[in-house]
Every structure is written in C-alpha cells, then in structure tokens.
Design an enzyme around this catalytic site. Structure first.
Site, PDB file in Angstrom:
ATOM      1  N   HIS A  89      56.521 -41.918  14.148  1.00 47.51           N
ATOM      2  CA  HIS A  89      56.347 -41.296  15.471  1.00 47.51           C
ATOM      3  C   HIS A  89      55.232 -40.239  15.352  1.00 47.51           C
ATOM      4  O   HIS A  89      55.490 -39.043  15.396  1.00 47.51           O
ATOM      5  CB  HIS A  89      57.675 -40.668  15.904  1.00 47.51           C
ATOM      6  CG  HIS A  89      57.774 -40.368  17.371  1.00 47.51           C
ATOM      7  ND1 HIS A  89      56.764 -40.641  18.265  1.00 47.51           N
ATOM      8  CD2 HIS A  89      58.778 -39.807  18.101  1.00 47.51           C
ATOM      9  CE1 HIS A  89      57.155 -40.267  19.485  1.00 47.51           C
ATOM     10  NE2 HIS A  89      58.359 -39.755  19.408  1.00 47.51           N
ATOM     11  N   ARG A 142      53.711 -32.090  23.249  1.00 43.72           N
ATOM     12  CA  ARG A 142      53.468 -33.542  23.197  1.00 43.72           C
ATOM     13  C   ARG A 142      52.302 -33.886  24.117  1.00 43.72           C
ATOM     14  O   ARG A 142      51.415 -34.666  23.764  1.00 43.72           O
ATOM     15  CB  ARG A 142      54.724 -34.319  23.636  1.00 43.72           C
ATOM     16  CG  ARG A 142      55.835 -34.409  22.613  1.00 43.72           C
ATOM     17  CD  ARG A 142      55.447 -35.261  21.428  1.00 43.72           C
ATOM     18  NE  ARG A 142      55.079 -36.612  21.820  1.00 43.72           N
ATOM     19  CZ  ARG A 142      55.927 -37.594  22.101  1.00 43.72           C
ATOM     20  NH1 ARG A 142      57.226 -37.386  22.012  1.00 43.72           N
ATOM     21  NH2 ARG A 142      55.494 -38.795  22.427  1.00 43.72           N
TER      22      ARG A 142
HETATM   23  N1   CP Z   1      60.587 -37.179  21.657  1.00 44.10           N
HETATM   24  C1   CP Z   1      60.361 -38.314  22.346  1.00 44.10           C
HETATM   25  O1   CP Z   1      59.564 -39.167  21.967  1.00 44.10           O
HETATM   26  O2   CP Z   1      61.076 -38.423  23.490  1.00 44.10           O
HETATM   27  P1   CP Z   1      61.248 -39.752  24.373  1.00 44.10           P
HETATM   28  O3   CP Z   1      61.989 -40.733  23.521  1.00 44.10           O
HETATM   29  O4   CP Z   1      62.058 -39.298  25.564  1.00 44.10           O
HETATM   30  O5   CP Z   1      59.893 -40.255  24.744  1.00 44.10           O
HETATM   31  N1  NVA Z   2      64.439 -41.003  15.877  1.00 45.05           N
HETATM   32  C1  NVA Z   2      64.520 -41.082  17.308  1.00 45.05           C
HETATM   33  C2  NVA Z   2      63.365 -40.363  17.930  1.00 45.05           C
HETATM   34  C3  NVA Z   2      63.379 -40.344  19.424  1.00 45.05           C
HETATM   35  C4  NVA Z   2      62.196 -39.636  20.002  1.00 45.05           C
HETATM   36  C5  NVA Z   2      64.545 -42.538  17.741  1.00 45.05           C
HETATM   37  O1  NVA Z   2      63.775 -43.321  17.193  1.00 45.05           O
HETATM   38  O2  NVA Z   2      65.333 -42.888  18.607  1.00 45.05           O
END
Ligand code: CP
Ligand code: NVA
Length: 303
Positions: A130, A290
């Site tokens: 991510h 973000r």
């Molecule tokens: N932190 C994040 O990516 O949030 P969402 O899953 O809501 O996009």
């Molecule tokens: N680790 C979490 C992050 C969400 C933003 C997921 O992948 O669901």
C-alpha cells in the site's frame, strides 16, 4: 520518478524526498486557495476491486482540485481478470485516459496492468503493499516531528500490506522499525530480507508487545484481518488479542509517541477508543495527507 507508482522499492531516497517536498508545496498552495491546475484536461480511470473510502475520496477530490477528472470504476464495472484479461483492459484504458489508479487483490495483476498500459499506473493497494498510504504516513510523521532523524516506528499487529510498504521505505530511509504481533503473521519474507540487507535500517520482529514498545516515536496499527481475509476474522481476533493498542500498551512507549492507523479502524479490536481519540493520535492528519501525497504523485506522473 518512474513512469508508474507501484512500490516504494522502485524509488530512490532522493525521489522519495522530492515527492514529500512536492506534496508540502502543493498542500500549501491548496490551503492558500491558489489557482493551481497542473492536471487541467487530464483524466484518470480508478479501478476498484475492493472497497475504499479514503483512497477513492482522496484521489477523486485531489485530481479535481488540480484541474483534472477521475472516473470511479467499482468492482462490478470491470471485474479485472474475470470479465476480461488484465492486459486487455490496460490497453483499452490507455486509449481514453492519462493515468490509471487501481486497487486490486493480486499484486501480479497490478504489475501486469503496468506492463501493458502505455499510461502511468498508480497502486492504490494490493494484497502485497500500500505505497500511497506509507508515503502519506511518512509525510505526516515528518510534519509532526519536523525531521526523520533517529526514528523508531513500532507496528503493532499483522505483517500485512501496510507493513510491506513500511519495509520498502525502511530500505530507503534509515529508521528503527519493529513489528510486534503473534507468531505466524510475519511480513513478506523477501521484502523483510531486502529491508534488512539495505543495511541502513534496524528491522526487528519482537513478539512481546511490551518489549517492542520501548522508546517508540511512532506506534502504528491496522486491522487484524485485511480486505479479503474476512473469513479469518474470528481466528485472528483470538490470536491478536494481546496486541490491542490501548493506554496500557502505549504507557510502554515514549510519552510523546505518535499514534497512527491507516484506517478504517475496528475500534475495540486493534485499537481502543481512548488511544485513537487521544492527544497523541494523528490518524486524521494521516488521512488528509493521503490526498496531498497522491496529488504530488499525480503531478509527477501526469503533468
Ligand atoms: N487507508 C485506506 O486506504 O483507506 P480506504 O481503504 O478507505 O481507501
Ligand atoms: N491492511 C488493510 C489496509 C486498509 C487500508 C487492508 O488491506 O484491508
């Protein structure tokens, strides 16, 4: 900056710092209400195979503030890899838009999308990583601490996609990074090895959460079951129960330790209300950033 934004591992330390600086500049311009439209006339297709609040809202709002436009494509619209091949959709979108932002299950599909698209691809999360999240996170840490010197980050919980991106970052920017969670929930092995082999950061996995918290400047947590792991929720809740970020656990870090969570949070599971709502919590600054970091990434790739 590369043609795509798929992993922090693809960036040099200089490129990371340049992106952070550009985010600070663009954030200041937007806050000052300047007419700044570097993405005028540009469009971005956003493919979501998983749910999202922050990623969708921040990209869609961010690009619009910069003069561009984003299309939201829900899991049912494209069904990437099911309704048609990843390489076909990559080439089709490349004929319409100036960039693709994708949130996918498979990291292999993300790489394939980038390989076959002739326009930049931005990774908005996969099962593996991510990167937009962690770039926004380090921007937030820098804003609060003023610098990144002698930084100790303790991640409490699952060695998941967010942790893999922190490890990618630790291979580029020196830090002490500690993961504390139950046995069997380690991050990606290759990513862990690369971070250690970079030789610039100290990376530890410490199963005792109290010991792990010592001298933490930043304490970070995330859900115990990520998107796609819902059927493991009950098992994970039992296995992670000693890793809730609560006041008692926080008392073993520095009193000034910043509290971070990428959100969405499962209050009462991985984090208690008093900690996420407490004075040291910077989770909403993190959520805001973000948008600012992604604006910088879009400007670098699309303008
Ligand atoms: N932190 C994040 O990516 O949030 P969402 O899953 O809501 O996009
Ligand atoms: N680790 C979490 C992050 C969400 C933003 C997921 O992948 O669901």
């Amino acid at each position: 900056m590369k043609d795509n934004f798929i992993s922090i591992a693809d960036l040099s330390a200089d490129e990371i710092h340049q992106t952070l600086e550009l985010a600070v500049e663009i954030k200041a311009k937007l806050k000052a209400g300047e007419d700044y439209k570097p993405l005028a006339g540009k469009t971005m297709a956003m493919i979501f195979a998983k749910p999202s609040a922050r990623t969708r809202i921040s990209f869609e709002t961010g690009i619009q503030k910069l003069g561009g436009y984003a299309l939201y494509l829900s899991p049912d619209d494209i069904s990437i890899g099911k309704r048609e091949a990843v390489k076909d959709i990559a080439q089709v979108i490349s004929r319409y838009n100036e960039a693709i932002m994708a949130r996918l299950f498979s990291h292999e599909h993300m790489l394939e999308l980038a390989e076959y698209a002739s326009i930049p691809v931005i990774n908005g999360l996969t099962d593996y990583n991510h990167p937009c999240q962690v770039m926004g996170d380090i921007l937030t840490v820098k804003e609060h601490r003023k610098n990144l010197d002698d930084l100790k980050v303790v991640f409490v919980g699952d060695g998941n996609n967010v942790v893999n991106s922190w490890l990618n970052l630790a291979a580029k920017i020196p830090m002490n990074f500690v993961l504390t969670g139950p046995d069997g929930y380690d991050p990606d092995e290759k990513t862990l090895t690369s971070a250690r082999e970079s030789g610039i950061s100290n990376i530890e996995i410490i199963h005792d959460p109290v010991q792990a918290m010592k001298d933490a400047d930043v304490v970070y947590t995330d859900v115990w079951a990520s998107m796609g792991q819902e059927e493991e929720s009950v098992k994970r809740a039992a296995e992670f129960k000693d890793y809730q970020l609560n006041s008692e656990l926080m008392s073993h870090s520095k009193p000034t330790a910043l509290v971070m969570h990428c959100l969405p949070a499962h209050r009462g599971d991985e984090i208690s209300d008093e900690v996420i709502d407490g004075a040291n919590s910077i989770v909403f600054d993190q959520a805001e950033n973000r948008m600012h970091i992604q604006n910088a990434i879009m400007v670098q790739l699309m303008s």
